[in-house]
Enzyme design. Structure first.
Site, PDB file in Angstrom:
ATOM      1  CE  LYS A 186     -12.173   8.541  15.797  1.00 43.34           C
ATOM      2  NZ  LYS A 186     -11.498   9.636  16.531  1.00 43.34           N
ATOM      3  CG  ASP A 226      -9.014  11.983  16.174  1.00 41.12           C
ATOM      4  OD1 ASP A 226      -8.252  11.002  16.152  1.00 41.12           O
ATOM      5  OD2 ASP A 226      -9.807  12.204  17.115  1.00 41.12           O
ATOM      6  CE1 TYR A 256     -13.487   6.657  -0.168  1.00 37.19           C
ATOM      7  CE2 TYR A 256     -13.535   6.730  -2.552  1.00 37.19           C
ATOM      8  CZ  TYR A 256     -13.341   7.357  -1.334  1.00 37.19           C
ATOM      9  OH  TYR A 256     -12.999   8.681  -1.307  1.00 37.19           O
ATOM     10  CG  ASP A 312     -10.257  10.718  -0.384  1.00 35.84           C
ATOM     11  OD1 ASP A 312      -9.550  11.161  -1.310  1.00 35.84           O
ATOM     12  OD2 ASP A 312     -11.413  11.120  -0.146  1.00 35.84           O
ATOM     13  CG  ASP A 363      -7.141  16.011  -1.053  1.00 32.39           C
ATOM     14  OD1 ASP A 363      -6.696  15.131  -1.812  1.00 32.39           O
ATOM     15  OD2 ASP A 363      -8.079  16.775  -1.369  1.00 32.39           O
TER      16      ASP A 363
HETATM   17  C1  IPM Z   1      -8.889  10.754  -4.863  1.00 40.66           C
HETATM   18  C2  IPM Z   1     -10.133  11.519  -5.163  1.00 40.66           C
HETATM   19  C3  IPM Z   1     -11.297  10.619  -5.407  1.00 40.66           C
HETATM   20  C4  IPM Z   1     -11.522   9.743  -4.202  1.00 40.66           C
HETATM   21  C5  IPM Z   1     -12.529  11.433  -5.777  1.00 40.66           C
HETATM   22  C6  IPM Z   1     -12.385  12.013  -7.159  1.00 40.66           C
HETATM   23  C7  IPM Z   1     -13.805  10.723  -5.615  1.00 40.66           C
HETATM   24  O1  IPM Z   1     -10.394  12.427  -4.155  1.00 40.66           O
HETATM   25  O2  IPM Z   1      -8.423   9.994  -5.693  1.00 40.66           O
HETATM   26  O3  IPM Z   1      -8.353  10.923  -3.762  1.00 40.66           O
HETATM   27  O4  IPM Z   1     -12.081  10.137  -3.199  1.00 40.66           O
HETATM   28  O5  IPM Z   1     -11.083   8.605  -4.237  1.00 40.66           O
HETATM   29 MG    MG Z   2      -9.009  12.455  -2.677  1.00 42.46          MG
END
Ligand code: IPM
Ligand code: MG
Length: 375
Positions: free
Chosen positions: A189, A222, A138, A246, A250
Site C-alpha cells: 500500500k 485494495d 501487529y 489477515d 479470510d
Molecule cells: C487470524 C485471526 C486472528 C488475527 C484474530 C483471531 C485476532 O483473524 O489468525 O487471521 O487477526 O490474527
Molecule cells: Mg484473520
C-alpha cells in the site's frame, strides 16, 4: 520409532472440538504410516484459564512449550473476555517469543466444493498466502493517553524492519520458487503509506534479484481484493503484511468455499523454536458444543504440521484423505451447505486414510513446500 512431542492447546470454543478430532486423525495417520508416533501433551490454557487465574497462560508458558516439536492450536476468543486480551494473552504471546515470523495460508478449491465465484474452475484458485507474522501492524507498538477525556489519543504504530521484511520476502520467494508456477505477488500500500510500505517494496525488489527464475509483480492491497475475485487464476503465491494478509486470507478462504477448511502454519522456518499449526477460523461460540464444527481446517493444519516435521509421506496421505472426503457432499458440514457433523467428517477422513493405506494408492503431493531448502 520416531516420536514427536506435540503440545495441544485447544483453548476456546470449537477449538476444543476440532483439536480432539485433529489428534484422532493424526494418530490414525501415524498408525497407518508405521514410521512415527505423536506424544501429545494437553494444555488447558485459554479463556476459562483466564477467568480462574487472570492470565490466558502461565507466565512461564513459553518455557513449558519450548522443548516440543510442534504446537497444535485450536482457537481463542470468548464472549465475555475482550478479544485483544485473548489474542495477546495466548496466540501472539506464543507467536512473538517463538519468532514464528512466517504465517503460511494455503487455499484451494477442492473438487466437490462450490466456490461462491460463478465461473471459476477448481484449478483456477490454488494459492498460498504468506503473512508476515512478527511485526507490521501487529507489532504491539502504540498506546493511549488522556483516557476518557475529549483529548484522548490512541496510537497503533506499524513497525517494519529491514531484517523482518527481508526474511519474509526471502521466505515467500523461496516458497514461490518451490511451486510449479514460480509466481509471486507482493501486496503493498505504498501509494498511501510512504515510509514502511515503500521500504517493503524496495526490499521486495532487492530480494527478487536473488530469485531470477521467479516471476513477480506488485499489487496494491485494495486492487488485490478485486483481482482475487475477478482473475483468481493469475495468482499463485502471495506475500503481504500482517494485517493485509489477515484480511486477504479470510477473503481467500471464503472464495474457496468456507473458512472452516482453511489452515495456518505459524512457522519459525529455522526450527529454532517450535512452530504452531491451527485452523484459520475463530472460536465460533455460536456453534460451540453442538458438534457441528468443520474439522477440515484443523486436519489440513495437521498436514502442514506433518510436513514441517519431515513426515512428507504421511502428510500426502492425509491430504489425499481430505480430498476424498470433501469430494463427497455427504461429508459437508453446515458451513458448506451440508448436514455432516464433526464426528462424521472425522470418521470419513479416517476411513479414507485406511482405504489408501490398504490399497497403497499412489498419493499426489498437494502440500506446498513449507520449508524450502536453505530457509
Ligand atoms: C487470524 C485471526 C486472528 C488475527 C484474530 C483471531 C485476532 O483473524 O489468525 O487471521 O487477526 O490474527
Ligand atoms: Mg484473520
Amino acid at each position: 520409532m520416531k516420536t514427536y512431542k506435540i503440545a495441544a492447546i485447544p483453548a476456546d470454543g470449537i477449538g476444543i472440538e476440532v483439536i480432539a478430532a485433529g489428534l484422532a486423525v493424526l494418530d490414525a495417520c501415524a498408525a497407518d504410516d508405521g514410521g512415527f508416533r505423536l506424544d501429545t501433551t494437553h494444555f488447558d490454557w485459554g479463556s476459562d484459564y483466564y477467568k480462574k487465574h487472570g492470565a490466558m497462560m502461565p507466565a512461564n508458558g513459553c518455557d513449558q512449550l519450548r522443548s516440543f516439536d510442534a504446537i497444535y492450536f485450536g482457537a481463542v476468543g470468548a464472549p465475555d473476555v475482550p478479544d485483544h486480551i485473548t489474542l495477546w494473552g495466548l496466540r501472539l504471546a506464543i507467536c512473538q517469543p517463538f519468532d514464528q515470523y512466517a504465517n503460511v495460508r494455503p487455499t484451494r478449491i477442492f473438487p466437490g466444493i462450490k466456490s461462491p465465484l460463478r465461473d471459476v474452475a477448481d484449478r483456477d484458485l490454488d494459492w498460498v498466502i504468506v503473512r508476515e507474522n512478527s511485526e507490521g501492524e501487529y507489532a504491539g507498538q502504540g498506546g493511549r493517553s488522556h483516557r476518557g477525556l475529549p483529548e484522548e489519543v490512541g496510537t497503533e504504530v506499524s513497525i517494519f524492519t529491514r531484517a523482518g521484511v527481508t526474511r519474509i520476502m526471502r521466505y515467500a520467494f523461496r516458497l514461490a520458487q518451490a511451486r510449479p508456477r514460480k509466481l509471486l505477488t507482493v501486496v503493498t500500500k505504498s501509494n498511501a503509506q510512504r515510509h514502511g510500505m515503500v521500504m517493503w517494496d524496495e526490499i521486495a525488489a532487492e530480494v527478487a534479484r536473488e530469485f531470477p527464475d521467479v516471476t513477480w509483480d506488485k499489487m496494491l492491497v485494495d486492487a488485490m481484493t478485486a483481482r482475487m475475485i475477478l482473475k483468481p487464476a493469475t495468482l499463485d503465491t502471495v506475500v503481504a503484511t500482517n494485517l493485509h494478509a489477515d484480511i486477504l486470507s479470510d477473503l481467500a478462504a471464503a472464495l474457496a468455499g468456507s473458512l472452516g477448511i482453511a489452515p495456518t502454519a505459524n512457522l519459525n522456518p529455522e526450527h529454532k523454536f517450535p512452530s504452531m499449526f491451527e485452523p484459520i477460523h475463530g472460536s465460533a461460540f455460536d456453534i460451540t458444543g453442538k458438534g457441528i464444527a468443520n474439522p477440515i481446517g484443523t486436519f489440513w493444519s495437521g498436514v502442514m504440521m506433518l510436513e514441517h516435521l519431515g513426515e512428507k509421506r504421511a502428510a500426502d496421505r492425509l491430504m489425499s484423505a481430505i480430498e476424498t472426503t470433501l469430494a463427497d457432499p455427504a461429508n459437508h458440514g453446515p458451513d458448506l451447505g451440508g448436514k455432516a457433523n464433526t464426528r462424521q467428517v472425522t470418521d470419513a477422513v479416517k476411513a479414507a486414510l485406511q482405504a489408501s493405506a490398504r490399497a497403497s494408492l499412489p498419493v499426489r503431493a498437494q502440500v506446498p513446500e513449507l520449508v524450502p531448502a536453505g530457509a
